[in-house]
Design a protein around this motif. Structure first.
Motif, short mmCIF file in Angstrom:
data_model
loop_
_atom_site.label_atom_id
_atom_site.label_comp_id
_atom_site.label_asym_id
_atom_site.label_seq_id
_atom_site.Cartn_x
_atom_site.Cartn_y
_atom_site.Cartn_z
N VAL A 32 0.80 -1.08 0.04
CA VAL A 32 -0.06 0.02 -0.02
C VAL A 32 0.82 1.09 0.20
O VAL A 32 0.68 2.25 -0.79
CB VAL A 32 -1.05 0.06 1.18
N TRP A 33 1.87 1.28 0.81
CA TRP A 33 2.66 2.49 0.82
C TRP A 33 3.42 2.61 -0.33
O TRP A 33 3.45 3.72 -0.90
CB TRP A 33 3.80 2.09 2.21
N SER A 135 10.42 0.91 -3.40
CA SER A 135 9.43 0.95 -4.58
C SER A 135 8.97 -0.58 -5.08
O SER A 135 8.34 -0.65 -6.00
CB SER A 135 9.96 1.59 -5.66
N GLY A 136 9.31 -1.48 -4.14
CA GLY A 136 9.12 -2.91 -4.37
C GLY A 136 10.40 -3.71 -4.27
O GLY A 136 11.37 -3.23 -4.39
N ARG A 137 9.94 -5.03 -4.36
CA ARG A 137 11.03 -6.14 -4.03
C ARG A 137 11.98 -5.97 -5.21
O ARG A 137 11.49 -6.07 -6.33
CB ARG A 137 10.45 -7.33 -3.73
N LEU A 147 4.27 -13.88 -6.81
CA LEU A 147 3.95 -12.64 -6.66
C LEU A 147 2.34 -12.69 -5.96
O LEU A 147 1.66 -13.16 -6.82
CB LEU A 147 4.06 -11.73 -7.88
N SER A 148 1.91 -11.85 -5.12
CA SER A 148 0.82 -11.61 -4.88
C SER A 148 0.29 -10.73 -5.87
O SER A 148 1.22 -9.83 -6.12
CB SER A 148 0.56 -11.06 -3.41
N PHE A 149 -0.95 -10.62 -6.19
CA PHE A 149 -1.52 -9.42 -6.94
C PHE A 149 -1.11 -7.89 -6.19
O PHE A 149 -0.61 -7.07 -7.04
CB PHE A 149 -3.12 -9.49 -6.98
N THR A 154 2.08 -2.99 -7.07
CA THR A 154 3.07 -2.25 -6.51
C THR A 154 4.29 -2.03 -7.84
O THR A 154 4.81 -0.97 -8.17
CB THR A 154 3.94 -2.67 -5.50
N LEU A 155 4.59 -3.16 -8.27
CA LEU A 155 5.76 -3.23 -9.10
C LEU A 155 5.51 -2.61 -10.34
O LEU A 155 6.29 -1.64 -11.30
CB LEU A 155 6.33 -4.56 -9.57
N VAL A 156 4.19 -2.78 -10.95
CA VAL A 156 3.62 -2.08 -12.15
C VAL A 156 3.56 -0.55 -11.88
O VAL A 156 3.91 0.27 -12.84
CB VAL A 156 2.49 -2.73 -12.81
#
Length: 268
Positions: A32-33, A135-137, A147-149, A154-156
């Motif tokens: 979320v963050w 900004s993501g893993r 990956l969870s949705f 987050t990545l996208v």
């Protein structure tokens, strides 16, 4: 060992509540963050029956769920109003240089998530300060994608460059699992943007245009996807691989994983 108090002296920790934000049954606060700061602020604005944010400030920590006992600094929020159904908060400048970068260690596992800061301030250890806000893993390699949705979004949304570069460079066959029904969908990607382009479509719509998935994803907020969908890469091939080979491999995985008919979400 370096403690938080060594790099950030706070004169009156009794003026803060610390928010240990954890999985709420639907979303990981870390995702979320990273994907939507306004949505993250909403986590500070939520007010339960008790007035738990009953101090001037909130020191927000986000569970860094990839690493045990690690928390990411999510900002200091000032409570400007306490309404009957919510708080009105604003992000303060305090600690702005650490926002999304400061990782702290705490073994806190109590049920309460909003507690008195002075009871934890002196014990918080500095684990790491990231070069840039989270900004993501980091891309884990093609063989380790799970990956969870929530995390895919987050990545996208952040157009995470390491993931984009890797997944744009390959065609392949992927798996979407619905943990609610136990059913699976096997798909393939062979366009110019490879796996990345196909998964960006899922992040935007939840269903990617697939008929069976479309029946599950009726809520435009994508709440169902965030709760139940997971993505994995079954195999990847160079972009020069013919589409026919990718189709054949897709059919192979559909047979192996029983993703057609009553056990799956593939219609063909």
């Amino acid at each position: 060992m370096i403690r938080l108090s060594d790099i950030w002296p706070i004169a009156a920790p009794e003026n803060y509540k610390v928010h240990f934000a954890r999985w709420n049954g639907e979303s990981q606060p870390l995702e979320v963050w990273a994907r939507d700061r306004r949505e993250w602020q909403g986590w500070q604005e939520y007010r339960p029956a008790r007035d738990e944010f009953n101090r001037p400030s909130i020191f927000s920590l986000v569970q860094f769920y990839h690493e045990p006992d690690i928390w990411l600094f999510g900002g200091v929020f000032r409570v400007t109003q306490r309404l009957s159904d919510c708080y009105v908060v604003e992000l303060a400048d305090e600690g702005a240089s650490f926002l999304g970068r400061l990782k702290l260690r705490s073994a806190y596992r109590e049920r309460a998530t909003r507690v008195n800061f002075e009871n934890h301030y002196s014990a918080l250890e500095v684990e790491e300060i990231l070069r840039e806000p989270y900004s993501g893993r980091a891309f884990p390699g093609f063989e380790n994608i799970d990956l969870s949705f929530d995390e895919l979004e987050t990545l996208v949304r952040n157009n995470r460059p390491d993931w984009k570069a890797a997944l744009s460079s390959v065609k392949g066959v992927y798996l979407i699992s619905d943990s609610n029904t136990g059913k699976r969908y096997v798909g393939s990607a062979y366009s110019i943007d490879g796996i990345w382009g196909r998964w960006c479509n899922y992040a935007a719509t939840g269903h990617g245009g697939n008929a069976e998935l479309r029946q599950l994803v009726s809520d435009p907020t994508l709440e169902y996807c965030r709760k139940f969908f997971r993505f994995a890469l079954l195999e990847h091939r160079p972009n020069l691989t013919s589409d026919e080979i990718v189709f054949q491999r897709e059919g192979f995985w559909k047979r192996i994983l029983l993703s057609r008919g009553e056990h799956g979400l593939n219609r063909n």
